[in-house]
Design an enzyme around this catalytic site. Structure first.
Site, PDB file in Angstrom:
ATOM      1  N   HIS A  26       0.819  -1.216   0.000  1.00 34.10           N
ATOM      2  CA  HIS A  26       0.000   0.000   0.000  1.00 34.10           C
ATOM      3  C   HIS A  26       0.852   1.265   0.000  1.00 34.10           C
ATOM      4  CE1 HIS A  26      -4.145  -1.432   0.275  1.00 34.10           C
ATOM      5  NE2 HIS A  26      -3.674  -2.459   0.965  1.00 34.10           N
ATOM      6  N   CYS A  39       8.741  -5.962   3.870  1.00 32.08           N
ATOM      7  CA  CYS A  39       7.991  -4.816   4.391  1.00 32.08           C
ATOM      8  C   CYS A  39       6.853  -5.258   5.303  1.00 32.08           C
ATOM      9  CB  CYS A  39       7.459  -3.947   3.242  1.00 32.08           C
ATOM     10  SG  CYS A  39       6.638  -2.434   3.807  1.00 32.08           S
TER      11      CYS A  39
END
Length: 701
Positions: free
Chosen positions: A368, A499
């Site tokens: 995102h 991540c």
């Protein structure tokens, strides 16, 4: 006739909460010259990756299950499949369940239960009338593995194990021991017929199918184990037997004989005599998940060998391409401007400079944060740039002074570097992972020397992103941003540790150090939030409250360990009052915001437990937004803290996450909801992420 036309699908049934399916099929067998029925369980990750149509994906590991006397493919699925399929779904493993014999009008049979249909004994019959159809050994060792590998990309290249019960346990042991080394990754059995030439069942079957008991020596596990080389094929053989097994007591199983043979040839075996269990499927249902775990560890090793061979082939290709020291022309998805679609372009990637590494990107997962920058809301967003920061790569070449990686190494790029310099107070401190070595230049979209390594076809510079820029087939990284990992790791999966998944896990395990029996609330059930749920479960939290506006995410949250799920849009009061007031008297021990919404951050703090509650901010808020709460919330003992990359020191600790994943201790397949092939399909990954139904979309380059 094509392979697809040759297989008739009889039924397809969802059999796990996450969407794993059991497909029951029928096909014309060349080995048995009959129609054969088998079932195959396909885990959710196999379907996400495209299964049979996804030639770029690595094979799905498989366990072949062989059933016992009188059984069909359905007995195992109905009586022990629940536990087996759930565990296999978590670990991304397929399970293949064949029938126990050929069947049909013209197939010879016998009135007794231990001969004929349902009693094929997994041998290749040589005596009439059995020899035309009773070729179960050939069917299991040759035809069926090839069929499922071709149709579903399952169990290729030795990434398959074998297991069975009773007669099926005999079949599993003999098939594994007779096969060349590395054909099967592992073998286990439940109450197997271990020495069939010395027991009534085996003597009857061998006399009928092969003409004599002596001919059955070629299918006797106890005798096979003592043949030269067979004791070197497996690091261990797992066997379970119940202490109240009626057939063990009557001399049909003879496990002690196999145990003695193993001792004579120094074959390590793990025999577990399970107290109180008999020969039934209740016995298998109780322990089948442990057998799946057992095989998963060895399947991971087998898959790692295949991955290592592929990596070596890629390294050979890279090093022989003549690109070292020269610019590389490749494809990349270029973000030309905010709020504009990504553009597939040919770019030029310069050689690495001192302290830099050029890598070939194998797989990239969309995060995102990439979309956030593309939206124009990122105050550090610089265009044109190449986004992407969650990837698995192989080193193509290194610049001057690079010592920690070399060409051919597998690496995960990390946006949080780790310089590890003795003078870096951040790297030397156990309190943080926030090494600032590249911070000034990384935020400006350039390498540490202030320049870029990307140019478009007109020679214009293209900026870097988060020090990674992995939406390019090749990219250049700072050495201190490269986490060198096990070369056997599947890059299309472990890229997730670059991540979001690492961030969620680390927020729980590192930043907050959640204790066993704690209570936890998680706000936002994207990949990061679900990783928090998983981490809380790993930490032993006794209550995990999952909060989201999308109820479709609750099933996955519960599968990962959530005990309560709340759609906060349906409440008639603020969610913090609902949690700290109705669900609990004083709030929960730990809360985590994974939304980036400052109002949700406040709600998370205000339902942390009075006196000691800790609230952790993980989500990144849009530019210009500020936090607010009443100071009284902090005065009364609550702690408000934040985390970046879950507190993991990238180069030293990301490899540790990979090592936990490889043997199945840290499953992450459930985060991958979409898989795409080719860098050009990154735009489809973006669409998937916008759909609200995507956790992680992985693009295979």
């Amino acid at each position: 006739m094509s392979m697809n036309e040759a297989i008739e699908v009889l039924s397809t049934t969802t059999v796990t909460p996450n969407g794993g399916i059991l497909v029951r099929c029928r096909h014309q067998s060349h080995a048995t010259k009959t129609k054969m029925v088998f079932a195959i369980f396909l885990p959710r990750i196999h379907q996400v990756a495209g299964g049979e149509s996804n030639s770029a994906a690595t094979t799905t590991p498989a366990i072949f299950w062989l059933s016992g006397l009188t059984c069909t493919d359905q007995n195992f699925a109905q009586k022990a499949g629940g536990s087996a399929f759930a565990k296999a779904d978590d670990l991304g493993i397929a399970i293949v369940v064949p029938d126990t014999s050929p069947r049909g009008e013209n197939v010879p049979d016998d009135d007794s239960y231990d001969l004929g249909t349902g009693a094929g004994f997994y041998i290749g019959a040589t005596i009439a009338p059995w020899n035309e159809h009773y070729k179960m050994y050939q069917y299991i060792t040759q035809e069926l593995p090839l069929l499922v590998a071709t149709k579903w990309n399952v169990g290729r290249n030795g990434v398959k194990s074998i297991c069975g019960h009773s007669m099926g346990g005999h079949g599993a042991l003999t098939i594994a021991l007779k096969a060349p080394a590395n054909t099967w990754a592992s073998v286990s059995a439940f109450a197997p017929i271990c020495h069939p030439t010395a027991c009534p069942w085996g003597q009857k079957a061998f006399s009928a199918y092969l003409g004599s008991v002596e001919s059955g020596e070629a299918y006797d596990a106890t005798l096979l184990l003592e043949q030269p080389g067979n004791a070197e094929k497996f690091d261990d053989i797992l066997i379970d037997e119940g202490t109240k097994d009626e057939f063990a007591a009557s001399g049909q199983l003879l496990l002690a004989d196999f145990e003695s043979a193993a001792g004579r040839v120094n074959q390590h075996i793990t025999i577990r005599r399970q107290a109180g269990f008999d020969h039934s499927y209740h016995f298998m249902a109780a322990f089948i998940a442990e057998h799946v775990d057992y095989h998963a560890k060895r399947l991971a090793v087998a898959a790692g060998k295949v991955a290592s061979e592929k990596s070596s082939a890629m390294v050979t290709s890279l090093t022989s391409s003549g690109t070292v020291g020269k610019p590389i022309q490749c494809n990349a998805m270029v973000a030309r401007a905010p709020k504009k679609p990504l553009s597939l372009e040919v770019v030029y990637v310069d050689p690495p400079q001192a302290g830099e590494v050029r890598v070939r990107v194998v797989a990239n997962a969309l995060c995102h944060t990439d979309i956030y920058t593309l939206s124009g809301n990122d105050p550090e967003g610089i265009f044109p740039c190449i986004l992407g920061h969650e990837a698995g790569c192989i080193v193509e070449s290194v610049g001057e002074g690079v010592t920690s990686v070399e060409p051919g190494d597998s690496v995960i790029p990390c946006y949080t570097p780790q310089c590890a310099a003795p003078t870096c107070i951040f790297c030397m401190s156990p309190k943080t992972n926030l090494c600032p070595a590249n911070r000034a230049t990384q935020g400006k979209g350039v390498m540490p020397d202030g320049t870029t390594r990307f140019k478009d076809k007109d020679g214009n510079p293209i900026y870097h992103f988060m020090g990674c820029s992995t939406m390019s087939e090749y990219t250049v990284l700072a050495e201190i941003s490269c986490a060198k990992i096990n070369p056997t790791a599947p890059l299309h999966k472990v890229c997730l540790f670059g991540c979001g998944v690492a961030t969620g896990l680390g927020a729980v395990l590192n930043t907050c150090e959640v204790e066993a029996n704690s209570s936890v609330a998680v706000f936002g059930l994207g990949a990061v939030g679900l990783a928090v749920v998983q981490g809380a479960k790993m930490a032993g939290a006794s209550r995990i409250i999952a909060v989201d506006l999308n109820p479709s995410k609750f099933k996955t949250a519960k599968a990962l360990g959530a005990t309560d799920c709340i759609d906060s849009s349906k409440l008639n009061e603020p969610v913090q009052k609902h949690i700290a007031g109705k669900m609990t008297p004083w709030g929960v021990d730990y809360t985590f915001d994974c939304t980036g919404n400052t109002e949700v951050m406040r709600a998370a703090l205000e339902c942390a437990h009075r006196g000691w509650g800790t609230s952790c901010v993980i989500g990144v808020a849009a530019a210009g937004h500020e936090l607010s709460t009443r100071p009284f919330q902090l005065v009364t003992g609550r702690v408000w803290k934040g985390t970046a990359f879950g507190g993991y020191k990238s180069r030293s600790q990301v490899p540790q996450l990979v090592e936990k994943h490889l043997p199945g201790e840290l499953p992450i397949d459930h985060f991958i909801t979409h898989v795409f092939n080719g860098i050009g399909e990154t735009t489809l990954a973006v669409d998937a992420l916008h759909s609200g139904e995507c956790l992680r979309a992985v693009v295979l380059y």
